[in-house]
Design a protein around this motif. Structure first.
Motif, PDB file in Angstrom:
ATOM      1  N   MET A   1      62.174 -20.876  -0.680  1.00 56.91           N
ATOM      2  CA  MET A   1      63.141 -21.212  -1.690  1.00 56.91           C
ATOM      3  C   MET A   1      64.567 -21.078  -1.156  1.00 56.91           C
ATOM      4  SD  MET A   1      63.562 -19.571  -5.420  1.00 56.91           S
ATOM      5  CE  MET A   1      64.618 -20.357  -6.562  1.00 56.91           C
ATOM      6  N   PHE A   2      64.922 -19.927  -0.580  1.00 56.50           N
ATOM      7  CA  PHE A   2      66.259 -19.713  -0.029  1.00 56.50           C
ATOM      8  C   PHE A   2      66.248 -19.998   1.470  1.00 56.50           C
ATOM      9  CE2 PHE A   2      66.077 -16.793  -3.673  1.00 56.50           C
ATOM     10  CZ  PHE A   2      67.183 -17.222  -4.380  1.00 56.50           C
ATOM     11  N   ASN A   3      67.413 -20.394   1.990  1.00 58.30           N
ATOM     12  CA  ASN A   3      67.576 -20.518   3.429  1.00 58.30           C
ATOM     13  C   ASN A   3      68.920 -19.914   3.802  1.00 58.30           C
ATOM     14  OD1 ASN A   3      69.695 -22.528   3.320  1.00 58.30           O
ATOM     15  ND2 ASN A   3      68.124 -24.041   2.862  1.00 58.30           N
ATOM     16  N   GLU A   4      69.242 -19.919   5.081  1.00 62.13           N
ATOM     17  CA  GLU A   4      70.460 -19.241   5.531  1.00 62.13           C
ATOM     18  C   GLU A   4      71.737 -19.847   4.945  1.00 62.13           C
ATOM     19  OE1 GLU A   4      71.502 -21.414   9.727  1.00 62.13           O
ATOM     20  OE2 GLU A   4      70.068 -19.759   9.748  1.00 62.13           O
ATOM     21  N   ASN A   5      71.673 -21.072   4.453  1.00 65.13           N
ATOM     22  CA  ASN A   5      72.841 -21.729   3.883  1.00 65.13           C
ATOM     23  C   ASN A   5      72.934 -21.618   2.361  1.00 65.13           C
ATOM     24  OD1 ASN A   5      73.779 -22.696   6.426  1.00 65.13           O
ATOM     25  ND2 ASN A   5      72.173 -24.233   6.356  1.00 65.13           N
ATOM     26  N   SER A   6      71.974 -20.948   1.755  1.00 63.34           N
ATOM     27  CA  SER A   6      71.983 -20.785   0.299  1.00 63.34           C
ATOM     28  C   SER A   6      73.146 -19.878  -0.121  1.00 63.34           C
ATOM     29  CB  SER A   6      70.672 -20.161  -0.178  1.00 63.34           C
ATOM     30  OG  SER A   6      69.581 -21.003   0.113  1.00 63.34           O
ATOM     31  N   GLY A   7      73.779 -20.236  -1.226  1.00 63.82           N
ATOM     32  CA  GLY A   7      74.918 -19.466  -1.707  1.00 63.82           C
ATOM     33  C   GLY A   7      74.591 -18.009  -1.961  1.00 63.82           C
ATOM     34  N   LEU A   8      73.442 -17.739  -2.556  1.00 60.17           N
ATOM     35  CA  LEU A   8      73.066 -16.361  -2.865  1.00 60.17           C
ATOM     36  C   LEU A   8      72.831 -15.550  -1.591  1.00 60.17           C
ATOM     37  CD1 LEU A   8      72.823 -14.776  -5.438  1.00 60.17           C
ATOM     38  CD2 LEU A   8      70.418 -15.368  -5.545  1.00 60.17           C
ATOM     39  N   VAL A   9      72.269 -16.173  -0.574  1.00 60.44           N
ATOM     40  CA  VAL A   9      72.067 -15.493   0.714  1.00 60.44           C
ATOM     41  C   VAL A   9      73.422 -15.132   1.302  1.00 60.44           C
ATOM     42  CG1 VAL A   9      71.234 -15.768   3.088  1.00 60.44           C
ATOM     43  CG2 VAL A   9      69.836 -16.583   1.183  1.00 60.44           C
ATOM     44  N   LYS A  10      74.373 -16.053   1.257  1.00 64.46           N
ATOM     45  CA  LYS A  10      75.715 -15.802   1.806  1.00 64.46           C
ATOM     46  C   LYS A  10      76.421 -14.681   1.051  1.00 64.46           C
ATOM     47  CE  LYS A  10      76.415 -20.462   3.577  1.00 64.46           C
ATOM     48  NZ  LYS A  10      77.206 -21.690   3.479  1.00 64.46           N
ATOM     49  N   ILE A  11      76.272 -14.665  -0.266  1.00 67.97           N
ATOM     50  CA  ILE A  11      76.913 -13.619  -1.073  1.00 67.97           C
ATOM     51  C   ILE A  11      76.354 -12.240  -0.727  1.00 67.97           C
ATOM     52  CG2 ILE A  11      77.102 -12.696  -3.424  1.00 67.97           C
ATOM     53  CD1 ILE A  11      77.357 -15.672  -4.337  1.00 67.97           C
ATOM     54  N   TRP A  12      75.018 -12.125  -0.713  1.00 64.29           N
ATOM     55  CA  TRP A  12      74.408 -10.828  -0.410  1.00 64.29           C
ATOM     56  C   TRP A  12      74.654 -10.408   1.040  1.00 64.29           C
ATOM     57  CZ3 TRP A  12      72.978  -6.918  -3.233  1.00 64.29           C
ATOM     58  CH2 TRP A  12      72.719  -7.133  -4.572  1.00 64.29           C
ATOM     59  N   PHE A  13      74.641 -11.360   1.948  1.00 66.76           N
ATOM     60  CA  PHE A  13      74.928 -11.063   3.357  1.00 66.76           C
ATOM     61  C   PHE A  13      76.321 -10.447   3.472  1.00 66.76           C
ATOM     62  CE2 PHE A  13      77.075 -12.704   7.196  1.00 66.76           C
ATOM     63  CZ  PHE A  13      76.368 -12.010   8.155  1.00 66.76           C
ATOM     64  N   GLY A  14      77.296 -11.079   2.856  1.00 67.26           N
ATOM     65  CA  GLY A  14      78.665 -10.568   2.902  1.00 67.26           C
ATOM     66  C   GLY A  14      78.801  -9.211   2.235  1.00 67.26           C
ATOM     67  N   ALA A  15      78.125  -9.030   1.116  1.00 70.21           N
ATOM     68  CA  ALA A  15      78.200  -7.766   0.384  1.00 70.21           C
ATOM     69  C   ALA A  15      77.605  -6.612   1.189  1.00 70.21           C
ATOM     70  CB  ALA A  15      77.492  -7.888  -0.955  1.00 70.21           C
ATOM     71  N   VAL A  16      76.533  -6.877   1.925  1.00 73.51           N
ATOM     72  CA  VAL A  16      75.926  -5.833   2.757  1.00 73.51           C
ATOM     73  C   VAL A  16      76.794  -5.590   3.991  1.00 73.51           C
ATOM     74  CG1 VAL A  16      73.929  -5.217   4.185  1.00 73.51           C
ATOM     75  CG2 VAL A  16      73.579  -6.280   1.943  1.00 73.51           C
ATOM     76  N   LEU A  17      77.270  -6.653   4.596  1.00 75.39           N
ATOM     77  CA  LEU A  17      78.072  -6.527   5.807  1.00 75.39           C
ATOM     78  C   LEU A  17      79.359  -5.750   5.554  1.00 75.39           C
ATOM     79  CD1 LEU A  17      77.545  -7.485   8.678  1.00 75.39           C
ATOM     80  CD2 LEU A  17      78.971  -9.466   8.209  1.00 75.39           C
ATOM     81  N   ASN A  18      79.996  -5.947   4.400  1.00 75.98           N
ATOM     82  CA  ASN A  18      81.250  -5.237   4.134  1.00 75.98           C
ATOM     83  C   ASN A  18      81.044  -3.875   3.475  1.00 75.98           C
ATOM     84  OD1 ASN A  18      81.184  -5.473   1.315  1.00 75.98           O
ATOM     85  ND2 ASN A  18      82.383  -7.335   1.310  1.00 75.98           N
ATOM     86  N   GLY A  19      79.790  -3.498   3.243  1.00 75.67           N
ATOM     87  CA  GLY A  19      79.495  -2.154   2.753  1.00 75.67           C
ATOM     88  C   GLY A  19      79.449  -2.006   1.240  1.00 75.67           C
ATOM     89  N   THR A  20      79.594  -3.090   0.509  1.00 73.19           N
ATOM     90  CA  THR A  20      79.521  -3.017  -0.948  1.00 73.19           C
ATOM     91  C   THR A  20      78.115  -2.613  -1.394  1.00 73.19           C
ATOM     92  OG1 THR A  20      81.203  -4.743  -1.127  1.00 73.19           O
ATOM     93  CG2 THR A  20      79.889  -4.302  -3.084  1.00 73.19           C
ATOM     94  N   TYR A  21      77.111  -3.160  -0.739  1.00 72.89           N
ATOM     95  CA  TYR A  21      75.709  -2.844  -1.009  1.00 72.89           C
ATOM     96  C   TYR A  21      75.010  -2.548   0.310  1.00 72.89           C
ATOM     97  CZ  TYR A  21      76.322  -4.787  -5.687  1.00 72.89           C
ATOM     98  OH  TYR A  21      76.745  -5.027  -6.962  1.00 72.89           O
TER      99      TYR A  21
END
Length: 54
Positions: free
Chosen positions: A1-21
């Motif tokens: 369903m999701f791939n690396e270009n999916s908006g939700l993947v990008k949002i969660w990736f950024g949130a984990v990378l910046n330490g929010t989650y």
């Protein structure tokens, strides 16, 4: 369903990378967690690390 270009993947990736989650907080929604994990691993992030104590 999701791939690396999916908006939700990008949002969660950024949130984990910046330490929010932490990776452990990424929802197990379809293959969302797997795709976020792939992107994080590609960036050198250790997804097996335990979450820091809060």
């Amino acid at each position: 369903m999701f791939n690396e270009n999916s908006g939700l993947v990008k949002i969660w990736f950024g949130a984990v990378l910046n330490g929010t989650y932490t990776y452990a907080q990424v929802p197990a929604l379809s293959n969302l967690r797997e795709e976020v994990g792939k992107k994080l691993t590609d960036m050198g992030y250790d997804i097996t690390e335990p979450a820091p104590a809060q």
